[in-house]
Design a protein around this motif. Structure first.
Motif, mmCIF file in Angstrom:
data_model
loop_
_atom_site.group_PDB
_atom_site.id
_atom_site.type_symbol
_atom_site.label_atom_id
_atom_site.label_comp_id
_atom_site.label_asym_id
_atom_site.label_seq_id
_atom_site.Cartn_x
_atom_site.Cartn_y
_atom_site.Cartn_z
ATOM 1 N N LYS A 71 0.838 -1.195 0.000
ATOM 2 C CA LYS A 71 0.000 0.000 0.000
ATOM 3 C C LYS A 71 0.877 1.251 0.000
ATOM 4 N N GLY A 72 0.503 2.199 -0.835
ATOM 5 C CA GLY A 72 1.250 3.453 -0.941
ATOM 6 C C GLY A 72 2.352 3.414 -1.985
ATOM 7 N N VAL A 73 2.625 2.243 -2.550
ATOM 8 C CA VAL A 73 3.646 2.104 -3.583
ATOM 9 C C VAL A 73 2.931 1.998 -4.933
ATOM 10 N N TYR A 74 3.305 2.878 -5.844
ATOM 11 C CA TYR A 74 2.689 2.890 -7.169
ATOM 12 C C TYR A 74 3.616 2.217 -8.167
ATOM 13 N N GLU A 75 3.001 1.541 -9.137
ATOM 14 C CA GLU A 75 3.774 0.826 -10.155
ATOM 15 C C GLU A 75 3.021 0.855 -11.472
ATOM 16 N N TRP A 76 3.727 0.476 -12.535
ATOM 17 C CA TRP A 76 3.104 0.383 -13.851
ATOM 18 C C TRP A 76 2.282 -0.886 -13.902
ATOM 19 N N ASN A 77 1.068 -0.759 -14.369
ATOM 20 C CA ASN A 77 0.148 -1.878 -14.483
ATOM 21 C C ASN A 77 0.417 -2.648 -15.778
ATOM 22 N N HIS A 78 0.386 -3.955 -15.725
ATOM 23 C CA HIS A 78 0.562 -4.844 -16.883
ATOM 24 C C HIS A 78 1.959 -4.767 -17.496
ATOM 25 N N VAL A 79 2.962 -4.442 -16.708
ATOM 26 C CA VAL A 79 4.354 -4.553 -17.146
ATOM 27 C C VAL A 79 4.878 -5.771 -16.406
ATOM 28 N N THR A 80 4.903 -6.902 -17.098
ATOM 29 C CA THR A 80 5.111 -8.169 -16.411
ATOM 30 C C THR A 80 6.383 -8.905 -16.788
ATOM 31 N N ASP A 81 7.198 -8.357 -17.701
ATOM 32 C CA ASP A 81 8.362 -9.121 -18.131
ATOM 33 C C ASP A 81 9.334 -9.373 -16.981
ATOM 34 N N GLU A 97 0.075 15.195 -4.467
ATOM 35 C CA GLU A 97 -0.317 13.882 -4.982
ATOM 36 C C GLU A 97 0.869 12.934 -4.821
ATOM 37 N N PRO A 98 0.677 11.658 -4.797
ATOM 38 C CA PRO A 98 -0.598 10.958 -4.799
ATOM 39 C C PRO A 98 -1.262 11.015 -3.427
ATOM 40 N N THR A 99 -2.556 10.923 -3.414
ATOM 41 C CA THR A 99 -3.331 11.081 -2.180
ATOM 42 C C THR A 99 -3.781 9.756 -1.596
ATOM 43 N N GLY A 100 -3.271 8.653 -2.113
ATOM 44 C CA GLY A 100 -3.659 7.343 -1.611
ATOM 45 C C GLY A 100 -4.725 6.672 -2.450
ATOM 46 N N LYS A 101 -5.219 7.374 -3.466
ATOM 47 C CA LYS A 101 -6.164 6.726 -4.377
ATOM 48 C C LYS A 101 -5.390 5.691 -5.181
ATOM 49 N N THR A 102 -6.075 4.672 -5.660
ATOM 50 C CA THR A 102 -5.380 3.498 -6.169
ATOM 51 C C THR A 102 -4.910 3.561 -7.614
ATOM 52 N N CYS A 103 -5.407 4.515 -8.421
ATOM 53 C CA CYS A 103 -5.011 4.607 -9.823
ATOM 54 C C CYS A 103 -4.604 6.042 -10.149
ATOM 55 N N ALA A 104 -4.135 6.269 -11.383
ATOM 56 C CA ALA A 104 -3.664 7.604 -11.754
ATOM 57 C C ALA A 104 -4.268 8.060 -13.071
ATOM 58 N N THR A 105 -4.472 9.369 -13.154
ATOM 59 C CA THR A 105 -4.946 10.027 -14.364
ATOM 60 C C THR A 105 -4.156 11.311 -14.537
ATOM 61 N N MET A 106 -4.365 11.976 -15.670
ATOM 62 C CA MET A 106 -3.833 13.318 -15.848
ATOM 63 C C MET A 106 -4.841 14.123 -16.650
ATOM 64 N N ASP A 107 -4.956 15.399 -16.284
ATOM 65 C CA ASP A 107 -5.809 16.318 -17.027
ATOM 66 C C ASP A 107 -4.962 16.988 -18.095
ATOM 67 N N ILE A 108 -5.565 17.191 -19.278
ATOM 68 C CA ILE A 108 -4.861 17.860 -20.372
ATOM 69 C C ILE A 108 -5.807 18.872 -20.990
ATOM 70 N N ALA A 109 -5.301 20.084 -21.166
ATOM 71 C CA ALA A 109 -6.039 21.141 -21.859
ATOM 72 C C ALA A 109 -5.056 22.242 -22.219
ATOM 73 N N GLU A 110 -5.339 22.940 -23.314
ATOM 74 C CA GLU A 110 -4.508 24.084 -23.693
ATOM 75 C C GLU A 110 -4.625 25.150 -22.619
ATOM 76 N N GLY A 111 -3.495 25.664 -22.177
ATOM 77 C CA GLY A 111 -3.473 26.739 -21.194
ATOM 78 C C GLY A 111 -3.643 26.299 -19.751
ATOM 79 N N LEU A 112 -3.860 25.009 -19.502
ATOM 80 C CA LEU A 112 -4.015 24.506 -18.143
ATOM 81 C C LEU A 112 -2.636 24.350 -17.510
ATOM 82 N N VAL A 113 -2.388 25.058 -16.415
ATOM 83 C CA VAL A 113 -1.073 25.042 -15.766
ATOM 84 C C VAL A 113 -0.687 23.639 -15.314
ATOM 85 N N THR A 114 -1.652 22.854 -14.878
ATOM 86 C CA THR A 114 -1.369 21.506 -14.384
ATOM 87 C C THR A 114 -1.510 20.435 -15.471
#
Length: 172
Positions: A71-81, A97-114
């Motif tokens: 718990k608390g350790v993030y890894e790439w999913n489906h990288v199994t070699d 971030e990360p806040t302890g939620k189990t998966c990751a996303t990213m927001d993308i938009a023109e002009g969005l600082v984050t």
């Protein structure tokens, strides 16, 4: 500029499954994208902004998931070699971030600082989200991933030597 990719009102987990089902048989693996460095992260953001850009932020699922064993350790999913290749050697978490939620996303938009910064997401909570998936030829390694394709629910070629992401023929 292309129209925005089809969106899913499912969850990170359902998009992960959709990516895996796009595979081309026994020689190809498809999965949510594995981002190996800042150049690749920036390249994905630029490609998505150029292809589908608008000023409204859209959320994209990426292949980062909290370890089931640690718990608390993030890894790439489906990288199994190899057990160690799923370890994050690069991350682009937003502040606090990360806040302890189990998966990751990213927001993308023109002009969005984050834009392009990663944030935690619940794996199974339904929301409006897009997928960034990649197709990997079996036998290639994380260190030597060429050739493979990227698709943002639309197939595209990913040129690892620069920001040359080009749409390919056809859609999925």
């Amino acid at each position: 500029m292309s129209p925005p990719p089809p969106q899913s009102t499912g969850s990170w987990q359902s998009l992960d499954t959709e990516c895996r089902l796009e595979g081309g048989g026994s020689t190809e693996l498809t999965r949510l994208v594995v981002i190996e460095d800042q150049v690749e992260n920036d390249c994905l953001v630029k490609y998505i902004q150029d292809e589908f850009g608008d000023s409204t932020a859209k959320t994209y699922a990426i292949g980062v998931k909290m370890s089931d064993q640690y718990k608390g350790v993030y890894e790439w999913n489906h990288v199994t070699d190899d057990e160690h290749k799923n370890t994050l050697k690069f991350n682009n978490w937003a502040a606090a971030e990360p806040t302890g939620k189990t998966c990751a996303t990213m927001d993308i938009a023109e002009g969005l600082v984050t834009s392009g910064l990663w944030k935690g997401a619940d794996c199974s909570t339904p929301s409006t989200i897009y997928a960034i998936c990649e197709k990997v030829t079996m036998g290639q390694t994380v260190e030597n991933p060429e050739p493979f394709s990227l698709f943002v629910r639309l197939w595209g070629k990913k040129n690892r030597r620069g920001c040359g992401l080009r749409p390919s023929l056809g859609t999925v």
